[in-house]
Design a protein around this motif. Sequence first.
Motif, mmCIF file in Angstrom:
data_model
loop_
_atom_site.group_PDB
_atom_site.id
_atom_site.type_symbol
_atom_site.label_atom_id
_atom_site.label_comp_id
_atom_site.label_asym_id
_atom_site.label_seq_id
_atom_site.Cartn_x
_atom_site.Cartn_y
_atom_site.Cartn_z
ATOM 1 N N PRO A 190 34.380 27.994 53.390
ATOM 2 C CA PRO A 190 33.706 28.698 52.174
ATOM 3 C C PRO A 190 32.553 29.099 52.209
ATOM 4 C CG PRO A 190 34.400 26.347 53.524
ATOM 5 C CD PRO A 190 34.793 27.179 54.698
ATOM 6 N N SER A 205 30.584 29.796 49.002
ATOM 7 C CA SER A 205 30.299 27.819 48.186
ATOM 8 C C SER A 205 29.339 27.664 48.730
ATOM 9 C CB SER A 205 31.639 27.470 48.538
ATOM 10 O OG SER A 205 31.478 25.993 48.440
ATOM 11 N N ASP A 206 28.168 26.213 47.574
ATOM 12 C CA ASP A 206 27.696 25.553 48.277
ATOM 13 C C ASP A 206 28.375 23.985 49.399
ATOM 14 O OD1 ASP A 206 25.806 27.205 47.278
ATOM 15 O OD2 ASP A 206 26.089 25.558 45.247
ATOM 16 N N ASN A 207 29.254 24.240 49.334
ATOM 17 C CA ASN A 207 30.182 22.799 49.667
ATOM 18 C C ASN A 207 31.126 23.278 51.051
ATOM 19 O OD1 ASN A 207 30.228 21.411 47.537
ATOM 20 N ND2 ASN A 207 30.589 22.600 46.377
ATOM 21 N N TYR A 208 30.333 24.088 51.833
ATOM 22 C CA TYR A 208 30.979 24.045 53.220
ATOM 23 C C TYR A 208 30.561 22.754 54.485
ATOM 24 C CZ TYR A 208 25.788 24.044 53.528
ATOM 25 O OH TYR A 208 24.366 24.407 53.604
ATOM 26 N N ASP A 245 40.472 36.034 49.072
ATOM 27 C CA ASP A 245 40.281 34.111 49.069
ATOM 28 C C ASP A 245 42.099 33.969 49.490
ATOM 29 O OD1 ASP A 245 41.614 34.243 46.382
ATOM 30 O OD2 ASP A 245 40.638 32.948 45.673
ATOM 31 N N ARG A 303 25.088 32.820 43.211
ATOM 32 C CA ARG A 303 25.422 31.953 44.290
ATOM 33 C C ARG A 303 24.800 33.651 45.416
ATOM 34 N NH1 ARG A 303 31.495 32.187 43.965
ATOM 35 N NH2 ARG A 303 30.726 34.391 43.016
ATOM 36 N N ARG A 313 22.438 27.072 38.839
ATOM 37 C CA ARG A 313 24.408 27.028 39.765
ATOM 38 C C ARG A 313 24.943 27.639 38.655
ATOM 39 N NH1 ARG A 313 22.736 29.010 44.002
ATOM 40 N NH2 ARG A 313 23.364 29.039 45.899
#
Length: 469
Positions: free
Chosen positions: A81, A86-89, A435, A448, A469
């Motif tokens: 992530p 990504s912010d959702n790590y 990815d 980001r 964001r």
Amino acid sequence: MRIFKNTFALLVITAFIGCTKYLEVNPDNRVRLTTVDDFKAVVTGAYPQAYHHFTELYTDNVRYYDYPSYNNANITSWLFPIYLWSDNYIVNNAITPEAAWRKYYKNIYEANVVLEGIDGATGDERLKQSIKGEALMIRAYCHFMLVNIFAKHYDPITSESDLGIPYVVEPEKEPGQHYKRDAVKYVYDQIEKDAQEALELIREEYMEVPKYHWSRASIHAFFSRFYLFKEDWERSLYHSQEVLKLNNSVRNLFDDFDMYFQTGDYNGFANRYFETHQSNVLLVNYTLTWNTFERGSLYANEFRNTFHANDVRGRIYTTWSSQTPNYMARKFRRNLPADGQSYADVGLFVVEEVMYNAAEASVRKNDPDFGYAIDMLNTILKERWRPYVPLNVSDYSTKEELLEKVIDEKNKELCYEGYRWFDIKRHEIEVEHWDGNKYDLLKVDDPRRIVQIPFSELEANPDMVPNPR
């Protein structure tokens, strides 16, 4: 702010294990710092590790590969992530933006404890002032790293209004104290003020191993980077030259290659790369070896191919397995301390970075000096290319061409040490990441590029404004 000051007493007591005197403890178990040696132990424990290393995952130095027989699934799940911005790590991990935020502010808290009490300590007055200088420099450096991770790059036009990070100048007195984000310019001004005072106070004669502490050379190296990021080219160049007056030693990689790689002693190279006896190292600390991203599905295959055949860095900064075509950083010493974690020494400042800073500043200042920049690059390349082929001023007709060469050489030298990301931000370099199915392009205007404030901080602090964001 979640500074985690409740862990401070344990940290201080731990710092004193092996010392001749333990801290005096009050009946209510609060730690009391009274002597200059007490504060010396605290400031020594407050030096930050290389918490910024996760930013290497954001860069064009790595690419995802699915090697099922080699990749470690757990490490991949932690790193992937972050690699995709990504912010959702996964949190509660040692190599995340959340960990960097929490740990840098913990070190700031410890530095502020020293600054609040050191003047009242008993003991040698000059040592007290030197310890104060170390604490000021720790506070400045930690805020500098935080603002360059979690805020926009310094822009002289917009810095007064751009949201930075809280600049904290005293220990938190009440649990759950809320802090607002200071403007980027204010943060830079406070960093500059603290660091300038630190430079006047530091006394290296009190340091057993100066390279584990802020020295005059490493503070000037900090200013070399600080003013480069601030786009004050003349001051960056001045402080770079001040470093080079004290230490202009470039690491001889031919000696390393002949000693370790010709004999297959690859671990011997890694074990000694950032040791304090290396003359080019200015300030060293350590990081968890997870930050070398071994077996985490992110590899340097493409990046390794960008090195010229004459450039020994391409062969010794990365490693290859005959079973799987993977390349990984090979700069980091591995050991196993008592806490069961594996750590690696890391150079937070080295002479070579200062030379690249000087080269960039000399190209970007009002009266560019291409010859000086080329001299800086060639000084390093003499110890990197075999056979050595010098660069010539005539090869570069514009600022842009030479500047691109400086930044490229800097990345080849400092790769996997966590500095490429800041140059990607500063120079508006686009990055493309695979990815596993498609490419994701991080454009110049992609939000980001500014790492999100950790969700735990946003939830705990209603005064903390998130990044767009």
